[in-house]
Design an enzyme around this catalytic site. Structure first.
Site, PDB file in Angstrom:
ATOM      1  N   ASP A  27       0.885  -1.168   0.000  1.00 41.05           N
ATOM      2  CA  ASP A  27       0.000   0.000   0.000  1.00 41.05           C
ATOM      3  C   ASP A  27       0.922   1.217   0.000  1.00 41.05           C
ATOM      4  O   ASP A  27       2.082   1.087   0.420  1.00 41.05           O
ATOM      5  CB  ASP A  27      -0.923   0.017   1.239  1.00 41.05           C
ATOM      6  CG  ASP A  27      -2.282   0.642   0.922  1.00 41.05           C
ATOM      7  OD1 ASP A  27      -3.040   0.032   0.141  1.00 41.05           O
ATOM      8  OD2 ASP A  27      -2.580   1.743   1.412  1.00 41.05           O
ATOM      9  N   HIS A  33     -12.733  -2.414  -9.086  1.00 39.50           N
ATOM     10  CA  HIS A  33     -14.061  -1.786  -9.247  1.00 39.50           C
ATOM     11  C   HIS A  33     -14.003  -0.254  -9.140  1.00 39.50           C
ATOM     12  O   HIS A  33     -14.933   0.421  -9.560  1.00 39.50           O
ATOM     13  CB  HIS A  33     -15.076  -2.385  -8.250  1.00 39.50           C
ATOM     14  CG  HIS A  33     -14.974  -1.873  -6.843  1.00 39.50           C
ATOM     15  ND1 HIS A  33     -15.998  -2.042  -5.933  1.00 39.50           N
ATOM     16  CD2 HIS A  33     -13.986  -1.226  -6.172  1.00 39.50           C
ATOM     17  CE1 HIS A  33     -15.634  -1.491  -4.783  1.00 39.50           C
ATOM     18  NE2 HIS A  33     -14.431  -0.998  -4.895  1.00 39.50           N
ATOM     19  N   GLY A  50       3.579   0.541  -2.292  1.00 43.62           N
ATOM     20  CA  GLY A  50       3.142   0.236  -3.659  1.00 43.62           C
ATOM     21  C   GLY A  50       1.949   1.041  -4.085  1.00 43.62           C
ATOM     22  O   GLY A  50       0.913   1.016  -3.416  1.00 43.62           O
ATOM     23  N   ASP A  51       2.104   1.780  -5.168  1.00 41.27           N
ATOM     24  CA  ASP A  51       0.987   2.491  -5.765  1.00 41.27           C
ATOM     25  C   ASP A  51       0.370   1.590  -6.831  1.00 41.27           C
ATOM     26  O   ASP A  51       1.059   0.781  -7.453  1.00 41.27           O
ATOM     27  CB  ASP A  51       1.494   3.793  -6.403  1.00 41.27           C
ATOM     28  CG  ASP A  51       0.339   4.658  -6.872  1.00 41.27           C
ATOM     29  OD1 ASP A  51      -0.030   5.581  -6.135  1.00 41.27           O
ATOM     30  OD2 ASP A  51      -0.208   4.399  -7.970  1.00 41.27           O
TER      31      ASP A  51
HETATM   32  C1  LIG Z   1     -10.657   0.974  -1.999  1.00 39.61           C
HETATM   33  S1  LIG Z   1      -9.213   0.795  -1.058  1.00 39.61           S
HETATM   34  C2  LIG Z   1      -9.169  -0.950  -0.873  1.00 39.61           C
HETATM   35  C3  LIG Z   1      -8.320  -1.374   0.270  1.00 39.61           C
HETATM   36  C4  LIG Z   1      -8.353  -2.860   0.611  1.00 39.61           C
HETATM   37  N1  LIG Z   1      -7.933  -3.689  -0.491  1.00 39.61           N
HETATM   38  C5  LIG Z   1      -9.725  -3.259   1.135  1.00 39.61           C
HETATM   39  O1  LIG Z   1     -10.431  -3.992   0.461  1.00 39.61           O
HETATM   40  O2  LIG Z   1     -10.067  -2.818   2.232  1.00 39.61           O
HETATM   41  C6  LIG Z   1      -7.972   1.180  -2.251  1.00 39.61           C
HETATM   42  C7  LIG Z   1      -6.529   1.043  -1.751  1.00 39.61           C
HETATM   43  O3  LIG Z   1      -5.643   1.384  -2.832  1.00 39.61           O
HETATM   44  C8  LIG Z   1      -4.550   2.130  -2.331  1.00 39.61           C
HETATM   45  N2  LIG Z   1      -3.941   2.882  -3.469  1.00 39.61           N
HETATM   46  C9  LIG Z   1      -2.733   2.654  -3.984  1.00 39.61           C
HETATM   47  N3  LIG Z   1      -2.471   3.438  -5.008  1.00 39.61           N
HETATM   48  C10 LIG Z   1      -3.537   4.217  -5.178  1.00 39.61           C
HETATM   49  C11 LIG Z   1      -3.862   5.232  -6.106  1.00 39.61           C
HETATM   50  N4  LIG Z   1      -3.031   5.639  -7.065  1.00 39.61           N
HETATM   51  N5  LIG Z   1      -5.071   5.801  -5.972  1.00 39.61           N
HETATM   52  C12 LIG Z   1      -5.915   5.401  -5.033  1.00 39.61           C
HETATM   53  N6  LIG Z   1      -5.680   4.412  -4.126  1.00 39.61           N
HETATM   54  C13 LIG Z   1      -4.495   3.841  -4.200  1.00 39.61           C
HETATM   55  C14 LIG Z   1      -5.162   2.948  -1.210  1.00 39.61           C
HETATM   56  O4  LIG Z   1      -4.192   3.337  -0.268  1.00 39.61           O
HETATM   57  C15 LIG Z   1      -6.183   1.958  -0.602  1.00 39.61           C
HETATM   58  O5  LIG Z   1      -5.611   1.191   0.425  1.00 39.61           O
END
Ligand SMILES: C[S@@+](CC[C@H](N)C(=O)[O-])C[C@H]1O[C@@H](n2cnc3c(N)ncnc32)[C@H](O)[C@@H]1O
Length: 361
Positions: free
Chosen positions: A224, A270, A250-251
């Site tokens: 993350d 999604h 990780g982005d």
């Molecule tokens: C909707 S959340 C889902 C988190 C986890 N997988 C869950 O189901 O609870 C999206 C995740 O993507 C990460 N992320 C990484 N790169 C991102 C980006 N470029 N834009 C948005 N979110 C990002 C966020 O920090 C976050 O933890």
């Protein structure tokens, strides 16, 4: 292994509920049934008020007169009684013959420390910022585009970063929903077949901890952005799995650690329109070993049919906020194929999410 009912039992119960709900609506004159549906937003606001005021906590020790509760939580007794009266008509709280108010099982789940609490979700659903966001919904329906970025001048995720107070409300609400998913996912899918599982953008590691607790010989990688400072290390330690987890910054749109046997992405794909969803999946394809698995944990909407499904609700929220969508099995098959995977199966769980299993080809 946590006690989770088999998915087929849950589906049967859901079908019965849907049938009964349909019959209840059909018993009312159609305009009246419609009126009830349209006024549902008032129930949402009533839930928001009691969640914000922590009324359920004030009733935890037993039934109390409304004046006492109102004085404790800082509300007007007459107004609070009207709120409780509406909610009790929906099975949330119960008005007693002696005039006192009591918790019901639904009201109990409004407590912040209930094991399956929905308090933060109720706060999010009634929050003024959330309601402002929905002002743009008609625009989204007209254009097919998310209206939030136009209204806020920033994408949803940037907006949450710029407004950390509301960002915390959003994450709290999502956390309540997510917490209902971990046990059903690990009960439905055998993760012990993998040496290493990577939970890509797995936030604080709630799912990964559940996976590793169900698979004692499996190792995990949690990625993350800024994962070292997001509380994941402490959480994984408390769950007793920290010694089997590697943390990796990780982005979504950058290369991810290579070589894991399975790449889990829960509620990630999604959130994005087709082009970015594909970019994320191609990043997985570049990292995965031949024969390695892609596991998307998402609400897979039925191809057709009129049954209620949580994915049909969340889908509209995604349209409004980010331009993402909940997909059907065939939409996932098409999407993963474009990224170099073959969809093998969709494993239903006792929750609203399924595990979409695909293999690198
Ligand atoms: C909707 S959340 C889902 C988190 C986890 N997988 C869950 O189901 O609870 C999206 C995740 O993507 C990460 N992320 C990484 N790169 C991102 C980006 N470029 N834009 C948005 N979110 C990002 C966020 O920090 C976050 O933890």
């Amino acid at each position: 292994m946590p006690a989770v009912p088999p998915p087929e039992v849950v589906r049967a119960a859901e079908r019965t509920r849907a049938d009964l709900q349909k019959q209840v609506r059909e018993l009312a004159p159609p305009p009246f049934a419609l009126l009830e549906l349209a006024m549902g937003s008032m129930v949402t606001q009533a839930l928001y008020a009691v969640a914000e005021l922590r009324v359920a906590e004030a009733l935890q020790a037993g039934p109390r007169p409304v004046a006492e509760v109102a004085a404790e939580v800082g509300a007007d007794a007459g107004a609070l009684e009207r709120v409780l009266r509406l909610l009790a008509s929906q099975g949330v709280f119960e008005g007693r013959e002696d005039g006192r108010w009591a918790l019901t099982p639904m009201a109990d789940a409004l407590r912040a420390d209930h094991p399956a609490t929905m308090r933060d979700l109720c706060v999010l659903m009634g929050h003024p910022t959330h309601w402002e966001d929905w002002d743009g919904f008609l625009d989204s329906v007209r254009t097919g585009e998310p209206s939030l970025p136009k209204r806020r001048g920033a994408g949803a995720f940037e907006y949450f970063m710029q407004n950390p107070e509301y960002g915390a409300v959003f994450i709290g609400g999502m956390g309540n929903m997510s917490a209902t998913e971990t046990d059903p996912v690990v009960a439905a899918y055998d993760f012990s077949q993998f040496g290493t599982v990577l939970d890509f953008c797995g936030a604080n590691g709630a799912l990964l901890a559940g996976i590793l607790n169900s698979a004692p010989d499996t190792k995990g990688i949690l990625s993350d952005p800024r994962v070292a400072g997001n509380g994941a290390a402490e959480f994984l330690e408390a769950q007793g799995v920290a010694d089997r987890v590697t943390l990796a910054d990780g982005d979504l749109f950058e290369p991810m650690p290579a070589g894991a046997d399975a790449y889990v992405l829960k509620h990630i794909v999604h959130d994005w329109p087709e082009e970015q969803a594909l970019q994320i999946l191609r990043n997985v394809r570049a990292a995965v070993k031949p024969g390695g698995k892609l596991l998307l944990v998402e609400m897979v909407v039925p191809e057709k049919g009129n049954e209620p499904h949580s994915g049909k609700l969340v889908d509209l929220w995604l349209l409004l906020l980010v331009g993402g969508r909940e997909r059907t099995r065939s939409q996932y098959a098409e999407l993963v194929a474009k990224a170099g995977f073959r969809l093998e199966r969709v494993v239903e769980t006792a929750a609203a999410v399924s595990v979409v299993e695909a293999v690198a080809v």
